[in-house]
Design a protein around this motif. Sequence first.
Motif, PDB file in Angstrom:
ATOM      1  N   ARG A 189      42.247 -39.953 -27.576  1.00 38.90           N
ATOM      2  CA  ARG A 189      41.827 -39.993 -28.991  1.00 38.90           C
ATOM      3  C   ARG A 189      40.603 -40.870 -29.166  1.00 38.90           C
ATOM      4  NH1 ARG A 189      47.493 -41.099 -29.657  1.00 38.90           N
ATOM      5  NH2 ARG A 189      48.641 -39.154 -29.993  1.00 38.90           N
ATOM      6  N   PHE A 192      37.420 -39.022 -28.120  1.00 45.55           N
ATOM      7  CA  PHE A 192      36.964 -38.084 -29.147  1.00 45.55           C
ATOM      8  C   PHE A 192      36.355 -38.836 -30.326  1.00 45.55           C
ATOM      9  CE2 PHE A 192      39.374 -35.010 -26.769  1.00 45.55           C
ATOM     10  CZ  PHE A 192      38.786 -33.795 -27.074  1.00 45.55           C
ATOM     11  N   ASP A 193      36.954 -39.950 -30.739  1.00 46.42           N
ATOM     12  CA  ASP A 193      36.421 -40.733 -31.855  1.00 46.42           C
ATOM     13  C   ASP A 193      35.034 -41.280 -31.529  1.00 46.42           C
ATOM     14  OD1 ASP A 193      38.669 -40.263 -33.335  1.00 46.42           O
ATOM     15  OD2 ASP A 193      39.655 -42.167 -32.823  1.00 46.42           O
ATOM     16  N   ARG A 195      32.901 -40.032 -29.431  1.00 43.98           N
ATOM     17  CA  ARG A 195      31.936 -38.931 -29.412  1.00 43.98           C
ATOM     18  C   ARG A 195      31.548 -38.532 -30.823  1.00 43.98           C
ATOM     19  NH1 ARG A 195      27.712 -37.290 -28.095  1.00 43.98           N
ATOM     20  NH2 ARG A 195      27.288 -35.198 -27.317  1.00 43.98           N
ATOM     21  N   LEU A 245      36.420 -33.821 -23.193  1.00 40.12           N
ATOM     22  CA  LEU A 245      35.914 -33.437 -24.513  1.00 40.12           C
ATOM     23  C   LEU A 245      35.883 -31.930 -24.731  1.00 40.12           C
ATOM     24  CD1 LEU A 245      33.004 -36.016 -24.877  1.00 40.12           C
ATOM     25  CD2 LEU A 245      35.132 -35.975 -26.187  1.00 40.12           C
ATOM     26  N   LYS A 246      35.841 -31.138 -23.651  1.00 38.01           N
ATOM     27  CA  LYS A 246      35.784 -29.682 -23.823  1.00 38.01           C
ATOM     28  C   LYS A 246      37.086 -28.981 -23.447  1.00 38.01           C
ATOM     29  CE  LYS A 246      33.781 -28.715 -19.250  1.00 38.01           C
ATOM     30  NZ  LYS A 246      32.621 -28.187 -18.517  1.00 38.01           N
ATOM     31  N   TYR A 250      43.951 -30.290 -25.349  1.00 39.24           N
ATOM     32  CA  TYR A 250      44.182 -31.375 -26.304  1.00 39.24           C
ATOM     33  C   TYR A 250      44.357 -30.893 -27.742  1.00 39.24           C
ATOM     34  CZ  TYR A 250      42.945 -34.123 -22.267  1.00 39.24           C
ATOM     35  OH  TYR A 250      42.929 -34.670 -21.001  1.00 39.24           O
ATOM     36  N   VAL A 288      44.641 -34.230 -30.355  1.00 36.63           N
ATOM     37  CA  VAL A 288      43.612 -34.341 -31.396  1.00 36.63           C
ATOM     38  C   VAL A 288      43.703 -33.115 -32.303  1.00 36.63           C
ATOM     39  CG1 VAL A 288      42.070 -35.712 -29.959  1.00 36.63           C
ATOM     40  CG2 VAL A 288      41.848 -33.229 -29.973  1.00 36.63           C
ATOM     41  N   VAL A 292      38.837 -32.185 -35.580  1.00 37.36           N
ATOM     42  CA  VAL A 292      38.099 -33.158 -34.763  1.00 37.36           C
ATOM     43  C   VAL A 292      37.512 -32.474 -33.534  1.00 37.36           C
ATOM     44  CG1 VAL A 292      38.379 -35.180 -33.263  1.00 37.36           C
ATOM     45  CG2 VAL A 292      39.400 -35.165 -35.543  1.00 37.36           C
ATOM     46  N   TRP A 293      38.302 -31.621 -32.891  1.00 42.87           N
ATOM     47  CA  TRP A 293      37.843 -30.956 -31.675  1.00 42.87           C
ATOM     48  C   TRP A 293      36.627 -30.079 -31.961  1.00 42.87           C
ATOM     49  CZ3 TRP A 293      37.254 -26.155 -29.358  1.00 42.87           C
ATOM     50  CH2 TRP A 293      37.191 -26.156 -27.962  1.00 42.87           C
ATOM     51  N   VAL A 296      33.493 -32.133 -32.452  1.00 42.97           N
ATOM     52  CA  VAL A 296      32.975 -32.623 -31.169  1.00 42.97           C
ATOM     53  C   VAL A 296      32.235 -31.516 -30.429  1.00 42.97           C
ATOM     54  CG1 VAL A 296      33.661 -33.400 -28.863  1.00 42.97           C
ATOM     55  CG2 VAL A 296      34.642 -34.489 -30.884  1.00 42.97           C
ATOM     56  N   GLN A 297      32.755 -30.278 -30.461  1.00 45.58           N
ATOM     57  CA  GLN A 297      32.063 -29.176 -29.793  1.00 45.58           C
ATOM     58  C   GLN A 297      30.720 -28.909 -30.458  1.00 45.58           C
ATOM     59  OE1 GLN A 297      33.714 -28.602 -27.013  1.00 45.58           O
ATOM     60  NE2 GLN A 297      35.211 -29.935 -28.027  1.00 45.58           N
TER      61      GLN A 297
END
Length: 536
Positions: A189, A192-193, A195, A245-246, A250, A288, A292-293, A296-297
């Motif tokens: 988490r 991701f935050d 990023r 991240l990808k 998640y 996540v 959020v995901w 990030v993408q």
Amino acid sequence: MQNLHRTGLYLRLSRDDEKCGESMSIENQRAILQKYVLENGGTIAGEYVDDGWSGTDFERPGIQRLLNDAKNGNLDTIVVKDLSRFGRNYIQVGQYIDYIFPAYGIRFIALSDNVDTADRGSAGMDMMPIMNVFNEWHAANTSKKIRAVLDANWRAGKYTNWAYPYGYKADTDDKRTARIDEPAAKVVRRIFDMRLQGYSARTIAKALTDEGIPNPTAYYTRLDGKKSERRASPYWSPKTVTEILKDTTYIGTLTQHRTARVSYKNHKAANVPENEHVVRKNAHVPIVSLDVWEKVQEINRSVSRGRTDKQNAVHPLSGLLVCADCGKKLKRKTSARSRKKPCNTYECRTYTDLGKKYCTSHSIPEKQIESLVLQDIRSLLGDRKFDEEKEKRCFLQYMAKHGAQNRNADEKQRRAFKNRLAELDRLIQSAFEEKVLGDLPENVCKNLCEKYQTEKVATEAALAEIEQRLAEKNEDDADAMRYLAECRRFSNCEDLTREMCLQLIEFITIGESPTDNAPREIHIYYKFNSCPDNKK
């Protein structure tokens, strides 16, 4: 009978052979071979064991040690329980028995198959080529069955990978569902935050390493939930962060069959095309949120990569400013006009790297451009210039277009699966009828029915997944409202943040400062449809 001087005993047991019971065990093979050698006055020069290795693989450590000793003249005889113990690759087995061993003067004996190279005229030697072909066929047939079972398990949502992704561990249910491992999930988490705040993968990796947080390799969760004991570097790398991240795992999506062995003979793993992956959504609890995901993408797809300064911070517009003339990004520079108040500016990278012969500076103070962008965002999102109805309509049109394409593809696949299931039922019924009439041998009928049933289970699981996807409630309207809410949230911001810039701005072109009183050309290209907007 010739004496068994300097005899090497070779024993092998694969994972599939374990199902055959005690008769195939290493202990049973050892007892049979030792008894044979001692009863015939031989001497045992060495014992070579491969436990858990496939017979198609001749890179086994035990077989390699045996072959090296044979070539170095340390053995006169090699004894195995049967030919399949030595190997299930008929070409390589034939090469060793017919060419290599005789060249080194080595006698080869396979007890159960009555193969003894000292008696080339025996019936066992005559049948050896056929037995080798059958042994390889057995390996190929077993491989097909295993793949069919794996495919059925994948379609049913059963976890079959050898290790769980970082942040998850094995649950106790039959499907081995991924369960959140909270200590590691907190780190996921945080990644991701960070990023979302604009930090690069390199910066995130450095921060985690500096804090002494072990990387996934050092903190690996196996299927039984135990931590890995293998030695590994504890340091984080940008590649590891990028892979996390990808990874759709998640957000609760289970993706299997990403890699596969080249063949039952070649055990090298190869990447499987993405369209052949077996994907099951909502397979486990996400770490996540989907929102959020997706953000990030979007950041990962952005033209901005951003650079950190000496304080390990990424400035809001880093990587987003582009020279209007040469197309290169603007570089942030600090010039100490005074010790107390250093002036930060952005300048064209072509100019700073090559000089004014190739491009002009396009210099603009950092505070000026940040203030201008913040003012424009407030103006754009805070008054009627931002037409919410228009934006919502465009968003829904986009989603409807892509949703219709996906639905059409799913409907087509569903019809194909239903037709195949009906055909499989007919094939199974026909096989039974032919068996009853005596037109089909019982063993052939059994093999056909097993094959059809395995395919039927896999097809039913795939059909259920498609029908579940088609039955899901359309949430495009709710997605549109979340999109608009995100835009409204930034309209009241007091300061320009990195997150705000990455969410709203595609890039900004900076023109050169005019020599006369003409306005300077600065174009802000937003990610929603109302722009580009010109700010002078």
